[in-house]
Design an enzyme around this catalytic site. Structure first.
Site, mmCIF file in Angstrom:
data_model
loop_
_atom_site.group_PDB
_atom_site.id
_atom_site.type_symbol
_atom_site.label_atom_id
_atom_site.label_comp_id
_atom_site.label_asym_id
_atom_site.label_seq_id
_atom_site.Cartn_x
_atom_site.Cartn_y
_atom_site.Cartn_z
ATOM 1 N N ALA A 9 0.830 -1.219 0.000
ATOM 2 C CA ALA A 9 0.000 0.000 0.000
ATOM 3 C C ALA A 9 0.863 1.267 0.000
ATOM 4 O O ALA A 9 0.478 2.285 0.556
ATOM 5 C CB ALA A 9 -0.917 -0.003 1.219
ATOM 6 N N ALA A 10 2.035 1.171 -0.628
ATOM 7 C CA ALA A 10 2.955 2.323 -0.570
ATOM 8 C C ALA A 10 2.704 3.328 -1.679
ATOM 9 O O ALA A 10 3.135 4.472 -1.592
ATOM 10 C CB ALA A 10 4.401 1.837 -0.624
ATOM 11 N N GLY A 11 2.001 2.898 -2.722
ATOM 12 C CA GLY A 11 1.866 3.755 -3.901
ATOM 13 C C GLY A 11 0.950 4.944 -3.656
ATOM 14 O O GLY A 11 0.091 4.934 -2.778
ATOM 15 N N ARG A 15 -2.933 7.774 -10.955
ATOM 16 C CA ARG A 15 -4.097 7.912 -11.841
ATOM 17 C C ARG A 15 -5.373 8.294 -11.106
ATOM 18 O O ARG A 15 -6.379 8.632 -11.714
ATOM 19 C CB ARG A 15 -4.300 6.611 -12.642
ATOM 20 C CG ARG A 15 -3.352 6.490 -13.821
ATOM 21 C CD ARG A 15 -3.445 5.119 -14.465
ATOM 22 N NE ARG A 15 -2.766 4.103 -13.669
ATOM 23 C CZ ARG A 15 -2.859 2.798 -13.889
ATOM 24 N NH1 ARG A 15 -3.615 2.335 -14.855
ATOM 25 N NH2 ARG A 15 -2.194 1.940 -13.129
ATOM 26 N N ASN A 225 -7.616 1.765 -10.238
ATOM 27 C CA ASN A 225 -6.497 2.664 -10.530
ATOM 28 C C ASN A 225 -6.946 4.084 -10.860
ATOM 29 O O ASN A 225 -6.108 4.972 -10.982
ATOM 30 C CB ASN A 225 -5.659 2.100 -11.681
ATOM 31 C CG ASN A 225 -4.993 0.779 -11.294
ATOM 32 O OD1 ASN A 225 -4.159 0.736 -10.394
ATOM 33 N ND2 ASN A 225 -5.407 -0.307 -11.924
HETATM 34 C C1 UD1 Z 1 1.091 -5.014 -10.823
HETATM 35 C C2 UD1 Z 1 1.885 -6.207 -11.413
HETATM 36 C C3 UD1 Z 1 1.167 -6.734 -12.641
HETATM 37 C C4 UD1 Z 1 -0.242 -7.122 -12.300
HETATM 38 C C5 UD1 Z 1 -0.985 -5.942 -11.621
HETATM 39 C C6 UD1 Z 1 -2.319 -6.410 -11.075
HETATM 40 C C7 UD1 Z 1 4.288 -5.876 -10.960
HETATM 41 C C8 UD1 Z 1 5.580 -5.403 -11.493
HETATM 42 N N1 UD1 Z 1 3.229 -5.795 -11.775
HETATM 43 O O1 UD1 Z 1 1.103 -3.971 -11.794
HETATM 44 O O2 UD1 Z 1 1.860 -7.881 -13.150
HETATM 45 O O3 UD1 Z 1 -0.926 -7.554 -13.469
HETATM 46 O O4 UD1 Z 1 -0.238 -5.427 -10.505
HETATM 47 O O5 UD1 Z 1 -3.090 -5.320 -10.582
HETATM 48 O O6 UD1 Z 1 4.226 -6.322 -9.824
HETATM 49 N N2 UD1 Z 1 3.542 -0.699 -4.610
HETATM 50 C C9 UD1 Z 1 4.334 -0.481 -3.503
HETATM 51 N N3 UD1 Z 1 5.612 -0.071 -3.669
HETATM 52 C C10 UD1 Z 1 6.188 0.072 -4.908
HETATM 53 C C11 UD1 Z 1 5.361 -0.160 -6.052
HETATM 54 C C12 UD1 Z 1 4.065 -0.551 -5.866
HETATM 55 O O7 UD1 Z 1 3.870 -0.636 -2.364
HETATM 56 O O8 UD1 Z 1 7.375 0.431 -4.976
HETATM 57 C C13 UD1 Z 1 2.155 -1.120 -4.383
HETATM 58 C C14 UD1 Z 1 1.114 -0.152 -4.916
HETATM 59 O O9 UD1 Z 1 0.727 0.758 -3.910
HETATM 60 C C15 UD1 Z 1 -0.042 -1.064 -5.288
HETATM 61 C C16 UD1 Z 1 0.652 -2.379 -5.652
HETATM 62 O O10 UD1 Z 1 1.956 -2.324 -5.108
HETATM 63 O O11 UD1 Z 1 -0.922 -1.308 -4.195
HETATM 64 C C17 UD1 Z 1 0.749 -2.608 -7.175
HETATM 65 O O12 UD1 Z 1 1.434 -1.529 -7.763
HETATM 66 P P1 UD1 Z 1 0.947 -0.910 -9.129
HETATM 67 O O13 UD1 Z 1 1.868 0.203 -9.460
HETATM 68 O O14 UD1 Z 1 -0.509 -0.649 -9.096
HETATM 69 O O15 UD1 Z 1 1.281 -2.133 -10.126
HETATM 70 P P2 UD1 Z 1 0.573 -2.447 -11.498
HETATM 71 O O16 UD1 Z 1 1.160 -1.616 -12.562
HETATM 72 O O17 UD1 Z 1 -0.904 -2.417 -11.301
HETATM 73 MG MG MG Z 2 -2.315 -1.538 -9.884
#
Ligand code: UD1
Ligand code: MG
Length: 456
Positions: A9-11, A15, A225
């Site tokens: 939940a860091a993101g 969007r 998203n």
């Molecule tokens: C990710 C997956 C993708 C999958 C999709 C499903 C990866 C590289 N990709 O893509 O294969 O189909 O989810 O929804 O894993 N987050 C962190 N720290 C970070 C980056 C992300 O905590 O450094 C968290 C975000 O807050 C989020 C989750 O991880 O809750 C997923 O990140 P997001 O950027 O939404 O990944 P997607 O592009 O959706």
């Molecule tokens: Mg996502």
């Protein structure tokens, strides 16, 4: 095998175009994060680790409301999903069971699906959860060979042929804690890209570990998203909650107009009229009726009580059996005992209203002095006349009465009648004179006599 959860939940949720972190956007009256966290109890999670980053304190506070025992770990820099999961290593030290990684932006994930994931873990070292996407869009793609998951390719890096694959990554993955962290250590950042959790599949496969896919329905893993996706998710959740209520013996006269919170708890044989809104934390017992256009949150309504139409019950409200709350009544942090009635146009806050007490129209508990809140107590069978101001702290004894229009600033003893208003005076004929004078222009005559004068 014991299980622990890691919830990412860091993101920020770029969007969403919001100052509120994506994980805190409400869905069904609770932060989106709470939906993922609700999996912890049914799977009997030993530890729950929430990875926070963007506005970590707010996200952490919300997570602690759902689960005071959850462990918050801050990902100082967002370096990708692999890096995010790795932050949980310390929080899971000494834990030897299975770890399930969930995403905070996938609120429809159900605990039942976790069981499928863990069942697949019996035959595979690492299990990624996938789904057949109607429109695979930007999801990561599963490259399968028989039932072996050879690797996951992110949309941005997929070839034209790989983009044709419809078996997509949900982001949910399970592995034994030590296996997970040892694989993560090998995940590299690519040229101009973050460290992807999804790269773990190929690394495990090359290590000779067995990597498998568990499959769930697309509806269970829809991501949120954007605001449009959030609105669609809310619609879908409401449909699900209404269906559940109807199946559990609740009468909804116009189901599509009733808004629920995720935790709304309605007993069998409650009747909910149209356009009722339930905020979080509402419990309604069997036999109660919530009439149209009422708004309830953080309250309990006992059987036989009738609320509304147009009533507002705010947090901390307890309505006992057969009590009545009528139109344009607001109740906050107050208890109405059995059979008590507040039927019209009143505000009751920080109060206790006794058994069968009657609160007349327009009564207000003046609970706030500008600095602190104060308590009002109304005894059993007391009768509060219409338009009484109860200036708290104040007590009205059992069976006592207040005269209409009274401002009650002192306690009223049991059985007493309190009158706190100016005495009425009647001036014979004066109304007629006043009207005549006004009709004549209302100006003072030469005599200097102003008739009734403007100040009568
Ligand atoms: C990710 C997956 C993708 C999958 C999709 C499903 C990866 C590289 N990709 O893509 O294969 O189909 O989810 O929804 O894993 N987050 C962190 N720290 C970070 C980056 C992300 O905590 O450094 C968290 C975000 O807050 C989020 C989750 O991880 O809750 C997923 O990140 P997001 O950027 O939404 O990944 P997607 O592009 O959706
Ligand atoms: Mg996502």
């Amino acid at each position: 095998m014991p299980v622990s959860l890691i919830i990412l939940a860091a993101g920020q949720g770029t969007r969403m175009d919001s100052r509120l972190p994506k994980a805190l956007h409400p869905l069904g009256g609770v932060p989106m994060l709470a939906h993922a966290m609700a999996c912890a109890e049914p799977v009997g999670a030993e530890r729950v680790v929430v990875i926070t980053g963007h506005r970590a304190e707010e996200v952490g506070a919300a997570a602690h409301v759902c689960d005071p025992g959850a462990i918050m770990v801050r990902q100082a820099e967002r370096l990708g999903t692999a890096h995010a999961v790795e932050q949980a290593r310390g929080a899971l030290s000494g834990f030897t069971g299975d770890v399930i990684v969930l995403l905070a932006d996938t609120p429809f994930f159900r605990p039942e699906i976790t069981r499928d994931l863990l069942r697949a873990r019996e035959t595979h070292d690492v299990v990624f959860m996938g789904f057949e996407a109607a429109d695979p869009g930007h999801y990561g793609r599963f490259v399968m060979q028989g039932d072996r998951l050879r690797r996951i390719v992110e949309f941005a890096e997929a070839t034209g042929e790989e983009r044709q694959i419809r078996l997509c990554n949900t982001g949910v993955v399970a592995a034994r804690a030590d296996v997970l962290f040892s694989l993560l250590a090998e995940v590299q950042a690519g040229a101009g890209r973050e460290r992807y959790l999804t790269d773990m599949a190929a690394i495990a496969d090359q290590r000779g570990l067995s990597v498998g896919a568990a499959i769930c329905a697309e509806a269970d893993v829809q991501g949120v998203n954007s605001r449009a996706e959030l609105a669609r998710a809310e619609g879908k959740l409401q449909t699900r909650l209404r269906t559940d209520a109807l199946q559990n013996g609740v009468t909804l006269i116009a189901p599509e107009t009733v808004t629920f919170a995720r935790d709304t708890c309605l007993a069998r044989d409650t009747v909910i009229e149209p356009h009722v809104v339930f905020g979080p934390g509402v419990t309604v017992d069997s036999g109660a009726t919530i009439r149209a256009f009422s708004h309830l949150e953080g309250c309990h309504v006992a059987g036989g009580a009738v609320i509304g139409p147009y009533a507002r019950l705010r947090p901390g409200t307890q309505i006992a059996a057969a009590a009545k709350v009528g139109n344009f009544v607001e109740i906050k942090n107050a208890a109405l005992a059995e059979g008590a009635k507040v039927n019209h146009l009143s505000y009751i806050g920080d109060a206790r209203i006794g058994v069968a007490a009657n609160i007349g129209a327009g009564t207000v508990t003046c609970n706030y002095d500008g600095v602190a809140k104060h308590h009002t107590e109304v005894g059993a069978r007391a009768f509060i006349g219409s338009d009484t101001m109860l200036v708290a702290p104040v007590k009205v004894g059992e069976g006592a009465m207040t005269a209409s229009g009274s401002v009650i600033t002192r306690d009223v003893p049991e059985g007493a009648l309190a009158i706190g208003r100016a005495r009425q005076e009647n001036k014979p004929g004066l109304a007629r004179k006043l009207l005549q004078w006004l009709a004549a222009g209302g100006k003072s005559g030469k005599s200097g006599k102003s008739g009734t004068g403007g100040r009568a």
